[in-house]
Scaffold this active site. Structure first.
Site, PDB file in Angstrom:
ATOM      1  N   ASP A   2      -3.479 -10.647  -1.990  1.00 45.61           N
ATOM      2  CA  ASP A   2      -3.922 -10.034  -0.743  1.00 45.61           C
ATOM      3  C   ASP A   2      -5.403  -9.672  -0.908  1.00 45.61           C
ATOM      4  O   ASP A   2      -5.851  -9.405  -2.021  1.00 45.61           O
ATOM      5  CB  ASP A   2      -3.082  -8.766  -0.521  1.00 45.61           C
ATOM      6  CG  ASP A   2      -3.172  -8.210   0.880  1.00 45.61           C
ATOM      7  OD1 ASP A   2      -2.199  -8.369   1.626  1.00 45.61           O
ATOM      8  OD2 ASP A   2      -4.199  -7.590   1.208  1.00 45.61           O
ATOM      9  N   TYR A  25      -3.880 -11.161   9.207  1.00 44.91           N
ATOM     10  CA  TYR A  25      -4.039 -10.610  10.553  1.00 44.91           C
ATOM     11  C   TYR A  25      -4.550 -11.617  11.559  1.00 44.91           C
ATOM     12  O   TYR A  25      -4.829 -11.261  12.689  1.00 44.91           O
ATOM     13  CB  TYR A  25      -4.910  -9.356  10.475  1.00 44.91           C
ATOM     14  CG  TYR A  25      -4.349  -8.410   9.447  1.00 44.91           C
ATOM     15  CD1 TYR A  25      -3.182  -7.701   9.726  1.00 44.91           C
ATOM     16  CD2 TYR A  25      -4.891  -8.317   8.178  1.00 44.91           C
ATOM     17  CE1 TYR A  25      -2.604  -6.893   8.764  1.00 44.91           C
ATOM     18  CE2 TYR A  25      -4.318  -7.505   7.214  1.00 44.91           C
ATOM     19  CZ  TYR A  25      -3.181  -6.803   7.510  1.00 44.91           C
ATOM     20  OH  TYR A  25      -2.587  -6.020   6.567  1.00 44.91           O
ATOM     21  N   HIS A  73       0.804  -1.225   0.000  1.00 41.90           N
ATOM     22  CA  HIS A  73       0.000   0.000   0.000  1.00 41.90           C
ATOM     23  C   HIS A  73       0.837   1.275   0.000  1.00 41.90           C
ATOM     24  O   HIS A  73       0.309   2.343  -0.317  1.00 41.90           O
ATOM     25  CB  HIS A  73      -0.922   0.039   1.219  1.00 41.90           C
ATOM     26  CG  HIS A  73      -2.005  -1.001   1.192  1.00 41.90           C
ATOM     27  ND1 HIS A  73      -2.867  -1.138   0.141  1.00 41.90           N
ATOM     28  CD2 HIS A  73      -2.355  -1.958   2.101  1.00 41.90           C
ATOM     29  CE1 HIS A  73      -3.718  -2.130   0.395  1.00 41.90           C
ATOM     30  NE2 HIS A  73      -3.410  -2.647   1.569  1.00 41.90           N
TER      31      HIS A  73
END
Lengths: 431, 604
Positions: free
Chosen positions: A171, A299, A136
């Site tokens: 992702d 995560y 990002h």
């Protein structure tokens, strides 16, 4: 299946960073992954490097000097002196200032960069850096837990030797930083599969973002909806990647393996299994191109570690048992202590077959624009006149002539070429 | 078993970072702070945005191109105007048109989707909806409604939702059902001007793209980045059989030399040993040489610097209590002797240790107590007080780690497996034969007896840095186990050992001997029998008779336990001993039986 030589980068410090209380990004997942890799006995099958640390200068190959300088200077201690810069560079909440932040960036970026160098030198067929893949980060600002975009920096390095680099991003979040960095060029094709819509971060990644200028049609976006499962994912991943490779003919692939697309991720809403995620890696690997494999999001730590361990095994062509080996972090994998627990959620799969079909067709139509002007692609790609020659002299895996032929040949010819390469590599490896 | 089932079910999902109580404590605080900030800053971000955005709303590709040329002055006619930073504008304008037509050829619902791409995403994003609203939005906005409708929906949304002005964050994207919402809901405030910049579009311009060097370049003789890395292992120069043998040999060797937890075999699986492989590499893949060197090396079981002292552990825990997982602050104010990285490393080991369980339970208790003693702010003092006060009526039994599969996975050979069975038996005993009231403390003893091998199990998990933790956690559980078992016995005021925080097992045994209360005596005897039972299992019938022989065996048990846990007390565990748990199998088995027979005879 031929064995590829794999280089794996790991620095034992990289797991010992912490983004701060309550932050979902946990660098410790890298340590967890490494521990599994080690205890599965995968470590001894790869070349293992403690990687180079990226310097200020390396980072500035993509990012602005001011931004990197800011990252270098700011610490939790002096952060209040930088309030203006924090806002300016989007550092604060998603991307907090934490102790050792710059070191962290330097570690993961260094490993990716070195992976690129090793691929360029043909010291390996596949380079793995699970700590990298922070897709990002923008030229002038941090974003979505990412400070320095190691992917862009690594690709810039690859471009020293490779005329066309394919970037694939699985992702769950759109690979906006990488896409943006190469939005205007045809030397890098970015392909991102991600959740799109309803304010999902980062908000970009519509399928009509296709690139601009010379980069038009060289950005491919596959927007997906919540709850996609292995089968649906593969039904779009495989054909898209096949046609991308068929049309674009990359000489090198960078694969970002963000594990937040797994089921049960803390921030994600897809429903992939570890096997399904790993199959993407397998599919890309089967094209036999030089590969830089990077981490990314993810995560739910235990599943990230499972996923990347499994994918390390996939890259090595190793079968590893479902039962996790003893390791110091074993308790994190309770209660099942297995590599492939059922991590699917009750999330409904909102991707209808029709929807996926539409996307696939649209993507394909888009890609056909590349073949409509293949000569443009070929001549435009290397602006330098000597390029073709350089490439020939260069110990690039695929000989230029062959490559030229293949461009006009139908797709299936391509696979033959690949197998040939594999044999070459075999010979090389046995030495 | 019943009480364990209870504690297990209330224990957090193992993957979560924290025990719920601690986590809430921390994150509640954190969240509120963030929310407040948000509200203070929220107001001005979206007022004039709407106008701009509605203007831009209708533009699909043009918007992008407009952005490219004239930052922030996007209007519909901007297609051909403005100067791009580097490329020829004519070409781009044409490109934009060509692109659009190409695309409409490509897909039928282009119009809809394109408008979605620019208007919906932009507007939605710039309305700064947060997570909760995101969910609402998911329901309200189906992706096929036209853009105009969408705008009104958004406005509705904004009206219905009180607080606006927080921008989208990656971390706010948690699933609707995700538990961790407490900390993933934190949102930020972007300042207004930044909001304008961060339109959710790929931006084009010198400030955004990477500059791609033209042509190829080649590495010189000295490759640019090869100097500072270090090759740790290269698999290509050795055959697998040789390597496997080497690793096996290394393992045998290190088992022979190992002390403490490291001495426990970890199964037949040949795993990789990073150091051994690196050494082999340094020896040019000569296994004999590597083994020889390895023998010569005095391999410290672990780096003494990496062992944590009890003080450090306690300070760390206090810090965690005060600052949450802000390791920087913990480092700054509590554990100056360690780097933040070491703290983080330690934390992840600590988190899965019995010590963490104790910590979490304490924390839970403390939360309750806090309302009773609002004036007490020194957590450290309270922590210590609690340790000292010992008797905590209804203290929650620690989560029974030994019952988790992890131990059966680790204790892989028969001998240990039998221990596991024993442990299971013990579970049954304590759950079935023990009544709830007077046996509570005894159950506690059973629990902690079982807990102790759990501590050892955690010891197994640890390498290097955590060994001391484990040792001390074992010590804590030991001490507290003896404390708990004598808890009801209020005559224990005479017993310094129990009052002392660092009471050792031997002390406890003596205390119990000194205590005159029948229950205590009985307990003591039982303990003695249990210890004896470890050697003479058939002996248990005599356990109800307090006689001198059982007293003797009781003290011998004490000594024995002391041997197996050579811990002299929690307070003075310095940065000692990886050898703490040396014969840990023994310790677990004996304490096991100790707990078992104690439980049994009380049941009589």
């Amino acid at each position: 299946m031929s064995a590829k030589s794999v280089v794996y980068f790991y620095d034992q410090d990289v797991g010992n960073f912490h983004y701060g209380p309550g932050h979902p990004m946990k660098p410790h997942r890298i340590a967890l992954t490494h521990s599994l890799v080690l205890h599965y006995g995968l470590h001894k099958k790869m070349k293992v490097y403690k990687p180079y640390r990226a310097t200020f200068h390396d980072m500035c190959r993509f990012h602005s000097d001011e931004y990197i300088d800011f990252l270098r200077r700011v610490t939790p201690l002096n952060v209040q002196n930088y309030t203006k810069s924090l806002t300016h560079y989007n550092v604060g909440e998603d991307c907090p200032v934490f102790d050792g932040m710059f070191d962290f960036c330097s570690l993961y970026t260094g490993a990716s960069l070195e992976g690129a160098v090793k691929l360029n030198n043909e010291h390996c067929d596949i380079a793995v850096n699970w700590s990298g893949g922070l897709h990002h980060a923008k030229k002038f600002e941090a974003s979505g837990f990412c400070y320095v975009n190691d992917i862009v920096i690594a690709i810039l390095e690859l471009l020293k030797y490779h005329p066309r680099v394919l970037y694939i991003d699985i992702d769950i979040h759109h690979g906006d930083g990488v896409q943006e960095a190469f939005y205007l060029t045809d030397r890098v094709m970015t392909v991102s599969f991600h959740k799109y819509g309803n304010l999902f971060f980062p908000g970009t990644g519509d399928m009509y973002e296709i690139g601009a200028d010379s980069g038009r049609h060289y950005s491919v976006n596959v927007p997906l909806k919540e709850g996609i499962d292995d089968e649906s994912y593969m039904s779009v991943f495989k054909p898209v990647i096949s046609s991308v490779i068929e049309f674009y003919r990359p000489t090198c692939v960078v694969l970002q393996c963000g594990a937040d697309s797994l089921g049960g991720d803390r921030l994600g809403c897809f429903n992939l299994s570890v096997t399904g995620h790993g199959e993407c890696v397998q599919v890309v690997k089967d094209f036999g191109l030089p590969m830089l494999v990077l981490g990314g999001g993810g995560y739910t730590k235990k599943n990230v570690a499972r996923c990347w361990t499994y994918e390390t095994a996939v890259l090595l062509n190793e079968q590893i048992s479902n039962e996790l080996p003893y390791n110091e972090y074993l308790e994190y994998f309770a209660p099942d202590f297995s590599l492939h627990p059922d991590i699917s959620t009750k999330q409904e799969n909102l991707n209808t077959k029709q929807y996926l079909e539409t996307i696939r067709i649209a993507t394909y139509e888009n890609l056909k624009n590349l073949t409509f002007a293949p000569s443009v692609q070929m001549h435009d790609v290397p602006p330098d006149l000597c390029l073709e020659n350089t490439e020939e002299g260069d110990p690039d895996i695929r000989p230029t002539d062959e490559e030229m032929d293949k461009r006009v040949e139908p797709a299936n010819e391509f696979y033959d070429g690949d197998k040939d390469n594999d044999k070459e590599n075999d010979g090389y490896l046995d030495v | 078993m019943a009480e364990h089932a209870g504690s297990e079910s209330s224990s957090p999902d193992t993957d979560r970072d924290f025990d719920p109580s601690a986590e809430q404590l921390i994150n509640d605080f954190d969240d509120e702070r963030t929310l407040e900030e948000e509200e203070n800053l929220s107001d001005n971000s979206c007022s004039n945005e709407l106008d701009d955005l509605t203007k831009e709303g209708e533009m699909p590709m043009e918007a992008l191109l407009a952005m490219y040329r004239v930052q922030n002055s996007a209007n519909e006619g901007a297609e051909g105007s403005g100067g791009g930073p580097s490329q020829s504008t004519d070409r781009e304008g044409d490109g934009g048109d060509a692109d659009r037509s190409g695309m409409s050829a490509g897909s039928a619902d282009e119009d809809q989707d394109t408008s979605r791409s620019s208007s919906e995403s932009e507007i939605l994003e710039n309305q700064d909806l947060t997570l909760d609203k995101e969910i609402i939005a998911r329901d309200l906005l189906s992706s096929n409604s036209p853009a105009d409708d969408r705008e009104t929906t958004i406005n509705d949304l904004l009206h219905t939702v009180a607080s606006t002005g927080t921008a989208r964050l990656l971390r706010s994207n948690s699933q609707p059902g995700s538990e961790a919402s407490s900390d993933s809901e934190e949102d930020v405030d972007y300042s207004p001007e930044e909001d304008k910049e961060s339109k959710k579009m790929i931006q084009v311009g010198h400030d955004y793209q990477a500059s791609i060097p033209e042509g190829f370049s080649h590495y010189g003789d000295a490759p640019a980045y090869e100097n500072e890395d270090r090759l740790l292992w290269n698999p290509s120069k050795i055959d697998w059989e040789k390597l496997e043998n080497y690793l096996r040999e290394v393992k045998v060797q290190s088992l022979a030399n190992a002390a403490g937890v490291a001495s426990i075999p970890t199964g037949s699986h040949v795993e990789d040993d990073e150091q051994a492989l690196y050494l082999l590499l340094q020896c040019g893949h000569n296994t004999e040489e590597a083994l020889r060197r390895r023998k010569m090396q005095v391999i410290l079981p672990s780096d003494p610097m990496s062992l944590w002292s009890e003080d450090e552990c306690v300070n760390f825990e206090t810090g965690l209590r005060l600052y949450g997982k802000n390791f920087y602050q913990i480092q700054q104010y509590k554990v100056r002797t360690r780097s933040v990285g070491e703290l983080v490393q330690f934390y992840y080991m600590w988190k899965k240790s019995a010590r963490h369980d104790a910590f979490a339970n304490k924390n839970r208790l403390e939360k309750r107590k806090y309302t009773l003693h609002p004036g007490v702010t020194d957590y450290m003092d309270r922590f210590l007080n609690e340790q000292e006060s010992g008797a905590l009526p209804g203290s929650l039994p620690g989560r029974d780690r030994s019952a988790s599969p992890i131990n059966s996975m680790m204790y892989s050979d028969h001998h240990k497996r039998s221990i596991t069975h024993l442990r299971q038996d013990l579970d049954e005993v304590s759950s079935t034969t023990l009544g709830p009231v007077d046996l509570q403390p005894i159950g506690g003893s059973g629990t902690s007896a079982r807990h102790t091998p759990g501590g050892a199990g955690d010891g197994l998990l640890g390498v290097g840095a955590d060994q001391c933790v484990v040792g001390s956690s074992a010590a804590t559980t030991c001490a507290s186990s003896s404390k708990r078992s004598f808890e009801p016995d209020t005559a224990l005021d005479s017993s310094g050992g129990v009052g002392m925080r660092g009471s050792d097992l031997n002390g406890n045994t003596e205390d119990s001997e000194a205590a005159s209360e029948p229950v205590a005596k009985k307990l003591k005897v039982d303990v003695g029998e249990g210890g004896g039972g470890a050697e003479q299992p058939a002996d248990s019938s005599s356990s109800s008779l307090p006689n001198s022989s059982s007293t003797t065996s009781s003290s011998s048990t004490g000594t024995k336990l002391l041997d197996t846990f050579p811990i002299t007390g929690v307070t003075n565990i310095d940065s000692i001993s990886s050898t703490i748990l040396k014969p840990s199998e023994l310790s677990s088995s004996s304490s096991e039986k100790w707990g078992q027979s104690a439980a049994e005879s009380v049941g009589i």
